[in-house]
Write a protein that holds these residues in place. Structure first.
Motif, PDB file in Angstrom:
ATOM      1  N   UNK A 111       2.550 -12.613   8.918  1.00 18.52           N
ATOM      2  CA  UNK A 111       2.342 -13.714   9.277  1.00 18.52           C
ATOM      3  C   UNK A 111       3.285 -14.719   8.306  1.00 18.52           C
ATOM      4  N   UNK A 112       3.723 -14.294   7.129  1.00 17.68           N
ATOM      5  CA  UNK A 112       4.133 -15.179   5.835  1.00 17.68           C
ATOM      6  C   UNK A 112       5.542 -14.692   5.965  1.00 17.68           C
ATOM      7  N   UNK A 113       6.145 -13.770   5.451  1.00 17.49           N
ATOM      8  CA  UNK A 113       7.369 -13.410   5.358  1.00 17.49           C
ATOM      9  C   UNK A 113       8.441 -13.927   6.299  1.00 17.49           C
ATOM     10  N   UNK A 114       8.298 -13.445   7.585  1.00 17.49           N
ATOM     11  CA  UNK A 114       9.141 -13.685   8.723  1.00 17.49           C
ATOM     12  C   UNK A 114       9.319 -15.123   9.057  1.00 17.49           C
ATOM     13  N   UNK A 115       8.669 -15.913   8.741  1.00 20.69           N
ATOM     14  CA  UNK A 115       8.844 -17.437   8.868  1.00 20.69           C
ATOM     15  C   UNK A 115       9.034 -18.022   7.205  1.00 20.69           C
ATOM     16  N   UNK A 116       9.778 -17.491   6.402  1.00 16.27           N
ATOM     17  CA  UNK A 116      10.285 -18.002   5.362  1.00 16.27           C
ATOM     18  C   UNK A 116       9.573 -18.173   4.067  1.00 16.27           C
ATOM     19  N   UNK A 117       8.563 -17.223   4.018  1.00 16.92           N
ATOM     20  CA  UNK A 117       7.862 -17.056   2.788  1.00 16.92           C
ATOM     21  C   UNK A 117       8.187 -15.909   1.803  1.00 16.92           C
ATOM     22  N   UNK A 118       7.997 -15.884   0.580  1.00 14.37           N
ATOM     23  CA  UNK A 118       8.409 -14.874  -0.175  1.00 14.37           C
ATOM     24  C   UNK A 118       7.166 -14.308  -1.203  1.00 14.37           C
ATOM     25  N   UNK A 119       7.073 -12.983  -1.013  1.00  9.92           N
ATOM     26  CA  UNK A 119       6.044 -12.296  -1.720  1.00  9.92           C
ATOM     27  C   UNK A 119       6.790 -12.014  -3.180  1.00  9.92           C
ATOM     28  N   UNK A 120       6.162 -12.665  -3.989  1.00  9.64           N
ATOM     29  CA  UNK A 120       6.772 -12.549  -5.515  1.00  9.64           C
ATOM     30  C   UNK A 120       6.517 -11.314  -6.237  1.00  9.64           C
ATOM     31  N   UNK A 121       5.160 -10.707  -5.765  1.00 10.71           N
ATOM     32  CA  UNK A 121       4.741  -9.588  -6.395  1.00 10.71           C
ATOM     33  C   UNK A 121       3.474  -9.111  -5.787  1.00 10.71           C
ATOM     34  N   UNK A 122       3.584  -7.881  -5.645  1.00 14.56           N
ATOM     35  CA  UNK A 122       2.246  -7.124  -4.832  1.00 14.56           C
ATOM     36  C   UNK A 122       1.572  -6.399  -5.996  1.00 14.56           C
ATOM     37  N   UNK A 123       0.402  -6.825  -6.271  1.00 15.39           N
ATOM     38  CA  UNK A 123      -0.486  -6.339  -7.336  1.00 15.39           C
ATOM     39  C   UNK A 123      -1.442  -5.451  -6.655  1.00 15.39           C
ATOM     40  N   UNK A 124      -1.389  -3.851  -6.719  1.00 12.56           N
ATOM     41  CA  UNK A 124      -2.667  -3.298  -6.248  1.00 12.56           C
ATOM     42  C   UNK A 124      -3.361  -2.783  -7.305  1.00 12.56           C
ATOM     43  N   UNK A 125      -4.878  -3.132  -7.272  1.00  9.99           N
ATOM     44  CA  UNK A 125      -5.867  -2.665  -8.359  1.00  9.99           C
ATOM     45  C   UNK A 125      -6.379  -1.630  -7.596  1.00  9.99           C
ATOM     46  N   UNK A 126      -6.663  -0.605  -8.712  1.00  9.38           N
ATOM     47  CA  UNK A 126      -7.261   0.611  -8.045  1.00  9.38           C
ATOM     48  C   UNK A 126      -8.653   0.547  -7.416  1.00  9.38           C
ATOM     49  N   UNK A 127      -8.776   1.175  -6.254  1.00 13.55           N
ATOM     50  CA  UNK A 127     -10.267   1.056  -5.874  1.00 13.55           C
ATOM     51  C   UNK A 127     -11.360   1.929  -6.466  1.00 13.55           C
ATOM     52  N   UNK A 128     -12.387   1.680  -6.908  1.00 12.45           N
ATOM     53  CA  UNK A 128     -13.282   0.383  -6.792  1.00 12.45           C
ATOM     54  C   UNK A 128     -13.274  -0.448  -7.952  1.00 12.45           C
ATOM     55  N   UNK A 129     -12.098  -0.439  -8.993  1.00 10.74           N
ATOM     56  CA  UNK A 129     -12.021  -0.875 -10.136  1.00 10.74           C
ATOM     57  C   UNK A 129     -12.236  -2.251 -10.398  1.00 10.74           C
ATOM     58  N   UNK A 130     -13.053  -2.893 -11.062  1.00 12.88           N
ATOM     59  CA  UNK A 130     -13.177  -4.252 -11.215  1.00 12.88           C
ATOM     60  C   UNK A 130     -12.975  -4.930 -12.561  1.00 12.88           C
ATOM     61  N   UNK A 131     -12.023  -4.277 -13.384  1.00 12.04           N
ATOM     62  CA  UNK A 131     -11.400  -4.921 -14.341  1.00 12.04           C
ATOM     63  C   UNK A 131     -10.072  -5.845 -13.756  1.00 12.04           C
ATOM     64  N   UNK A 132      -9.729  -7.063 -13.859  1.00  9.27           N
ATOM     65  CA  UNK A 132      -8.931  -7.628 -13.327  1.00  9.27           C
ATOM     66  C   UNK A 132      -8.053  -8.312 -14.389  1.00  9.27           C
ATOM     67  N   UNK A 133      -8.466  -8.244 -15.625  1.00  7.13           N
ATOM     68  CA  UNK A 133      -7.806  -9.179 -16.540  1.00  7.13           C
ATOM     69  C   UNK A 133      -5.849  -9.015 -16.430  1.00  7.13           C
ATOM     70  N   UNK A 134      -5.497  -7.900 -16.677  1.00  8.15           N
ATOM     71  CA  UNK A 134      -4.521  -7.318 -16.554  1.00  8.15           C
ATOM     72  C   UNK A 134      -3.594  -8.211 -15.136  1.00  8.15           C
TER      73      UNK A 134
END
Length: 399
Positions: A197-220
């Protein structure tokens, strides 16, 4: 191969002979006889222990509420619920589903919450031809490549809730976005829905950050986001992970970047998130504060019966029970008339607490997605972000 739908057939000569013998009412499996004798057996495979127990109980409570409102009957027949704890454990899904279908001989199967359990359950239900309703698990595959005439869903696909958020951000001039999500099926599919719903209409994904599931350490992840300085961050986290992420975000002082996400980011957890949740915007097919007659009536009845507030999971269970009701009313309780039940369910349209309810050809809800904002701990509705959104159901052969 799915078991073909069938109905017992008796010839006119046999009928006359049986009637003459005075045995017609006790032998013929007519819809009237069904209504007077056997109960409708509904197998419920939901988590009643562990992390997702709250979800399983909410779905079950709401189903029981709807059945009570119907006088405890479906198509004139009493109802029997056979509840099995899925434990949200995919390795146990095959055994438990097989038990409900082959040993308990359920007429209808309802469940589960966890998408991993749903994948195994759906494969068996397709093979056996058992009428099945998924009241939560969002795995796109269920109404995509695994779709089947006997499989229905009353919740959402993982793709659906976040998809409209792309247009919301673009309309506000926010064109550079980072996606940050738990890196497993639900998180990946949610991020894909947003991107579609974003990219085809002119949006840019700067970065995709995948956090391992179910990790809850988000500082990085938060450090990287601060360095990238996007216009906004789209997220998929839920439960305890959502509480931790929102609190960590707030503590990191990233107020210059908007945090948005699929509705599960704040659904049912705003009290635990506290001040950190205030002002957060999400998109989902339900909000507690939806102002429509069906929702007001439902919430009042749920609170009165269970002493707690309803949530999106309860709504999905309530609608699962209503969908079963629609199917069985059409055949006067004759659960052997599967083709007719399916036809009735496919054509179901009713006023749900979420708004208008109907199904796509793939048997997934076509539903409004609401833009919500947390105000004083409540997910309030700002607008309808997308009216009547249908999942693309890629790979579904029912289309």
């Amino acid at each position: 191969m799915a078991v073909p739908y069938h109905r017992t057939t008796i010839t006119r000569r046999q009928t006359l002979r049986l009637a003459a013998a005075g045995a017609l009412g006790s032998v013929l499996p007519t819809r009237i006889a069904f209504g007077q004798t056997a109960k409708v057996r509904i197998g419920i495979l939901l988590p009643y222990s562990g992390t997702y127990a709250r979800l399983g109980n909410a779905i079950t409570n709401a189903m029981e509420l709807k059945f009570a409102e119907l006088g405890g009957k479906l198509g004139g027949r009493d109802i029997e619920l056979i509840k099995v704890d899925s434990e949200a454990a995919p390795p146990k899904a095959t055994e438990l589903t097989t038990k409900l279908i082959n040993q308990e001989k359920v007429d209808i199967l309802v469940g589960p919450v966890h998408s991993g359990v749903a994948m195994a359950m759906a494969k068996i239900a397709r093979e056996e031809g058992t009428l099945t309703i998924v009241p939560n698990a969002g795995a796109d595959q269920i109404t995509g490549p695994l779709c089947a005439p006997n499989l229905f869903r009353t919740s959402f696909t993982n793709w659906q809730p976040g998809h409209p958020m792309g247009k919301v951000l673009l309309d506000e001039g926010k064109k550079n976005v980072v996606t940050c999500f738990w890196n497993y099926g639900a998180g990946q599919q949610s991020a894909e829905g947003f991107k579609d719903g974003f990219v085809p209409h002119g949006g840019t994904i700067v970065k995709e950050i995948g956090v391992p599931f179910p990790q809850v350490e988000f500082q990085a992840a938060l450090t990287e986001i601060a360095a990238l300085k996007p216009d906004a961050v789209y997220t998929f986290f839920a439960g305890g992970g959502a509480v931790k992420f929102v609190k960590d975000w707030h503590a990191a002082g990233l107020s210059g970047i908007e945090l948005v996400g699929a509705g599960f980011l704040t659904e049912g957890v705003t009290e635990a998130q506290g001040e950190a949740a205030e002002g957060l915007r999400t998109t989902l097919h339900y909000a507690d504060a939806l102002d429509n007659p069906a929702n007001l009536k439902f919430r009042e009845a749920y609170l009165a019966k269970f002493g707690k507030e309803a949530d999106v999971y309860a709504v999905q269970g309530y609608d699962a029970a209503e969908l079963i009701h629609v199917g069985l009313e059409a055949v006067q309780g004759d659960t052997s008339a599967k083709a007719d039940i399916i036809k009735a369910m496919e054509g179901a349209e009713f006023d749900s607490p979420r708004g208008p309810f109907k199904l796509s050809k793939a048997h997934n809800p076509v539903q409004n997605i609401y833009l919500r904002r947390v105000e004083k701990g409540v997910n309030t509705v700002i607008a309808t972000a997308y009216e009547g959104l249908s999942d693309p159901a890629k790979g579904c052969k029912l289309l």
